[in-house]
Enzyme design. Sequence first.
Site, PDB file in Angstrom:
ATOM      1  N   HIS A 161       1.022  -1.093  -0.135  1.00  0.00           N
ATOM      2  CA  HIS A 161       0.023   0.211   0.109  1.00  0.00           C
ATOM      3  C   HIS A 161       0.523   1.833   0.094  1.00  0.00           C
ATOM      4  O   HIS A 161       0.424   2.127  -1.102  1.00  0.00           O
ATOM      5  CB  HIS A 161      -1.144   0.111   1.204  1.00  0.00           C
ATOM      6  N   HIS A 166       1.120   5.181  -2.784  1.00  0.00           N
ATOM      7  CA  HIS A 166       1.830   5.799  -2.767  1.00  0.00           C
ATOM      8  C   HIS A 166       2.679   6.990  -3.513  1.00  0.00           C
ATOM      9  O   HIS A 166       2.667   7.930  -3.720  1.00  0.00           O
ATOM     10  CB  HIS A 166       1.808   6.068  -1.478  1.00  0.00           C
ATOM     11  N   GLU A 207      -6.291   8.862  -0.296  1.00  0.00           N
ATOM     12  CA  GLU A 207      -6.892   7.293  -0.715  1.00  0.00           C
ATOM     13  C   GLU A 207      -8.306   6.460  -0.941  1.00  0.00           C
ATOM     14  O   GLU A 207      -7.577   5.807  -1.697  1.00  0.00           O
ATOM     15  CB  GLU A 207      -7.260   6.789   1.205  1.00  0.00           C
ATOM     16  N   SER A 226      -4.000   0.560  -4.420  1.00  0.00           N
ATOM     17  CA  SER A 226      -3.316  -1.230  -3.786  1.00  0.00           C
ATOM     18  C   SER A 226      -4.053  -1.941  -3.237  1.00  0.00           C
ATOM     19  O   SER A 226      -3.725  -2.669  -3.156  1.00  0.00           O
ATOM     20  CB  SER A 226      -2.577  -0.416  -2.517  1.00  0.00           C
TER      21      SER A 226
HETATM   22 FE   LIG Z   1      -2.022   4.963   2.672  1.00  0.00          FE
END
Ligand SMILES: [Fe+2]
Length: 296
Positions: A161, A166, A207, A226
């Site tokens: 993730h 990111h 997110e 992700s």
């Molecule tokens: Fe995050």
Amino acid sequence: MATGSGYSPVVPSGDGGVEVELDQDHPGFADPAYRRRRNDIAALSVNWLAGEPVPFVEYTEAEHGVWRIVSHELSRKHEKYACREFLHGREALALPTDHIPQLDEVSEHLVPITGFDYAPVAGLAPLREFYGAFAGRRFFSTQYIRHHSVPLYTPEPDIVHEVIGHANQLASPKFAAVCEEVGRAVGRSERAETLAFLSKVFWFTLEFGVVFEDGSPQAYGAGILSSFGELDVFRKADLRPFDFAAMGSVEYDITRYQPLLYAAESFDRLIDDLMDFYRTYDDEARERLLAASAVA
Ligand SMILES: [Fe+2]
């Protein structure tokens, strides 16, 4: 990820080390070797001091194998479901797909592009520290990887993730600029509720954000991008118009696929709105937004 967290708690173990408290439903809960591994990796960053070299994690071949599977599967889905800006960032960053990169390796790729570097954290970082570091273009990242028994699932954010979600996003100069503004906004947010509101907006944008491109909802949020499972279902969510007052006020459950998402009408509009929001965000912003939305 920070908001709502989902990170397993990291507590002192009494023998000078730390213990990662996995939930009973965690795929690695009954695996003593995995539990030891998690404790050892967490201890590296608990003992790390800013300014020191980032701890090197000697990943096992099995852990690299998990990364290879997830990288491959997510990459295929990104082609279909990711927004163009994320794909451009991914191409520029060119993360390794054959091994888990050390955080220093992520920084080596990312710093020349947008100046963001990666620093270690054992689990959930305090919101103020996590988002505040964005002002200096620093991203705090965990270093562990999910359990090998279910490589395409994790109940908590892991290095997949943090890096595939990111870092690819932060390789976009536009998203990096937005994140820097998030960090500056944190510096102006003295009240806890101001910070909480900001983190919820972050959750529903960087997110779990969605943007329309050529009439189709494409993901730009690191949480969706992700998650092998969420990439299959996010288009079936209740996609609502972009609305900061609503994002900062609605409750969400991090343990399930998001039933409600906010979709920006275009990428340019998304970046403009995010920059305007974070640039002007302070302790009075929440009241201003809520008052404006009540009038509307
Ligand atoms: Fe995050």
